[in-house]
Design an enzyme around this catalytic site. Sequence first.
Site, mmCIF file in Angstrom:
data_model
loop_
_atom_site.group_PDB
_atom_site.id
_atom_site.type_symbol
_atom_site.label_atom_id
_atom_site.label_comp_id
_atom_site.label_asym_id
_atom_site.label_seq_id
_atom_site.Cartn_x
_atom_site.Cartn_y
_atom_site.Cartn_z
ATOM 1 N N VAL A 300 0.844 -1.192 0.000
ATOM 2 C CA VAL A 300 0.000 0.000 0.000
ATOM 3 C C VAL A 300 0.878 1.240 0.000
ATOM 4 O O VAL A 300 2.048 1.201 0.370
ATOM 5 C CB VAL A 300 -0.955 0.021 1.219
ATOM 6 C CG1 VAL A 300 -1.778 -1.251 1.287
ATOM 7 C CG2 VAL A 300 -0.193 0.205 2.518
ATOM 8 N N SER A 301 0.301 2.370 -0.443
ATOM 9 C CA SER A 301 0.937 3.681 -0.388
ATOM 10 C C SER A 301 2.289 3.677 -1.105
ATOM 11 O O SER A 301 2.371 3.279 -2.266
ATOM 12 C CB SER A 301 1.055 4.137 1.065
ATOM 13 O OG SER A 301 1.349 5.503 1.152
ATOM 14 N N ASN A 302 3.375 4.096 -0.432
ATOM 15 C CA ASN A 302 4.683 4.081 -1.083
ATOM 16 C C ASN A 302 5.081 2.669 -1.492
ATOM 17 O O ASN A 302 5.714 2.467 -2.532
ATOM 18 C CB ASN A 302 5.744 4.648 -0.140
ATOM 19 C CG ASN A 302 5.739 6.155 -0.081
ATOM 20 O OD1 ASN A 302 4.960 6.806 -0.768
ATOM 21 N ND2 ASN A 302 6.597 6.728 0.745
#
Length: 717
Positions: A300-302
């Site tokens: 998720v995310s980065n």
Amino acid sequence: MTRSLTCVATAALLAGAPLLAQAAPPNVRPAFLRGPIAEAVYDGVSDDLLTAGLGKTGLLGAAPAFVNPLAPTPAELRRNAIHTNYRALVDYTVAGGFTVFYGPNIDAHGHDTLGEGKVPGREYIAWDDDGSGRQNVTLMVQVPDSFNPAAPCIVTATSSGSRGIYGAIGTAGDWGLKRGCAVAYADKGSGNGVHDLMADLVTARNGTLADADALGTEAQFRADVSDEQRAAFNAATPHRVAYKHAHSQQHPEKDWGRHTLDAVRFAFYVLNERFGKVDGKGVRRATLHAKNTLVIASSVSNGAGAALAAAEADTEGLIDGVAVTEPHVQPRGAKDIVIRQGGRPQAAVGKPLVDYFTFANLYQPCAALSAAAGGGLAVHAAFWPPAYTASAQNRCAALAAKGLLQGATLAEQADEALAKMQAYGWLPEANFLHQSHFRFATNAIAVTYTNTIGRFSVLDNLCGFSMANTDALGNVVPQLAALQAGLFSTGNGVPPTTGVNIVYNDSVGGARLDFLATSPSTALADFALDGALCQRALVTGRDVVTGQRLTGTMKAMSDRVRAGVKEAQLGARVHGKPTLVVAGRSDALLPINHASRAWFAKNQADAAGSDKAANVRYIEVTNGQHFDSFIALGLFLGYDTRYIPLHVYFNRAMDAMWDHLTQGTPLPPSQVVRTVPRGGVAGAAPALTAANVPPIAMAPAAGDLITVSGGALEIPD
């Protein structure tokens, strides 16, 4: 790309057929690994891979205390790091879905059958480095005892944000271990490494603190400064720390895809060391490889952005499919991207992260005072004390005085600032989140990314900012030993974290916490506006107030930042790999017009009419935002009534990709999933039910389909 695991790893291949074992190449240690590989065995009772022995019950409770808070053991640091990082990525309350819809006790089919959810197995940790000891990307492979070499699978779990090696334990780690897959982790070179410049202490890979000279190249991170430089810096700006993501001068983001692929390569190496066949000459053979092992890139995310970057950089066919949520992605060629929502063109799309964060760092604190941002001037006192409210009001006034806002009254200025945010790509659904995001994320990310992208040293104090502990009045104080000793467990790699805050050195009257700093040009406590203007100029190449092009030193620094931005952008091409991207429409941290939507639009435009376009899907979830853990926190009043846990859809996306790759089940069409907020009273919303989080539809209604028409991405309201 569809594979049956029983076909991929046939009985003949992995049951020890001599000819096949001899045909496989020797299992060779990857050249990028430096130093020994640490191996640990966890019994699944006293300790384990997923919960560090805490089980679901321990994860529901507070972090265990260290026996000696000033010198926690590596085992204690690992345990608490898993506790912190698991809870940091999910809503960890039962009412919010933990232990009911997801959690260690929920099996791969969504049923509560796993008890405490402890997973026995082996954990391998090593450095990914160029030989200098300065990169020291941490790689980890967890191999559950349930791993089946006759049906092998690997899931990547690159850390989100700037977190350490356990940063994706509660997302991709949880999902992969329950499937019996090896999980390949990477901290992507932006992990939770700190250098206390006064004490010259650094963090070892196991989380303990040590003298920088004594630890040498075994430090997670050591600032590239001489003893003489450090002494001079300490004399001028005492008690500062350097952080790896901000100050490594490595610009790790440009290599996040490679780090993720290296984690997969490391996984194959350790798997073959354990399960690979030995030929008649005693040579260990690499009988597990990309052609017979299912590999899903995830996180998720980065970490999600790293998975997409890995798919783009994968020239060896290591990755079979990608499933990610809320990815940080920066597509090249933004001028070619057209996005319409409800038929309305989106004016700002596809901008790089450091661009929209430095924009938000100017306007977001004023915008947070708008009535449209959830309550007007009555901000959330729990995390906006009166002094911060005063600073936000001063920010509005200062922006108006510099001609950057035109409103005559505070209310007009706040509304105008919010309108500017929306014109720059944020959706109205994110309005309520601006207060909490500026308080806990925006300024720190602006500081971190201008530093890292431009490869600046901690000595530069870029735009007047540094990092240190502060007291209640905002004054710099020495590091607190008990907090620092546990930083490996509790830190997230980006201040504010574990006592470390952003400090504005140039504040009138001396260095202060940025939220209480007074700008020299305004003589106001305005959240260090002068520093924010400097950061914005580094990105745009122009003075924000006058519009004039930068010259001299500022231009040289801006050129470094702008060049670094280009190095980290992606082409949005995954080479035909099945890909499923999920994002929350209300995301205020990574506004989807710049990230998920833009990446998908670019991918579809470049692959229009081909099979490559057909097997990349985008799922947009209403009432989903970036920080599920904020839903669990009572101080963020109203999160629980307004937002659903996006983690539910991470698991569903992973399930869909698994079914696609192993059974040939079609991926769901690109669509908007319309969730139902829990409602009720802030801080005490009713328990999450299945009605709140409807499934991703295999045959969505026409009004929910996301399509591409005439080169434009069409998103329904």
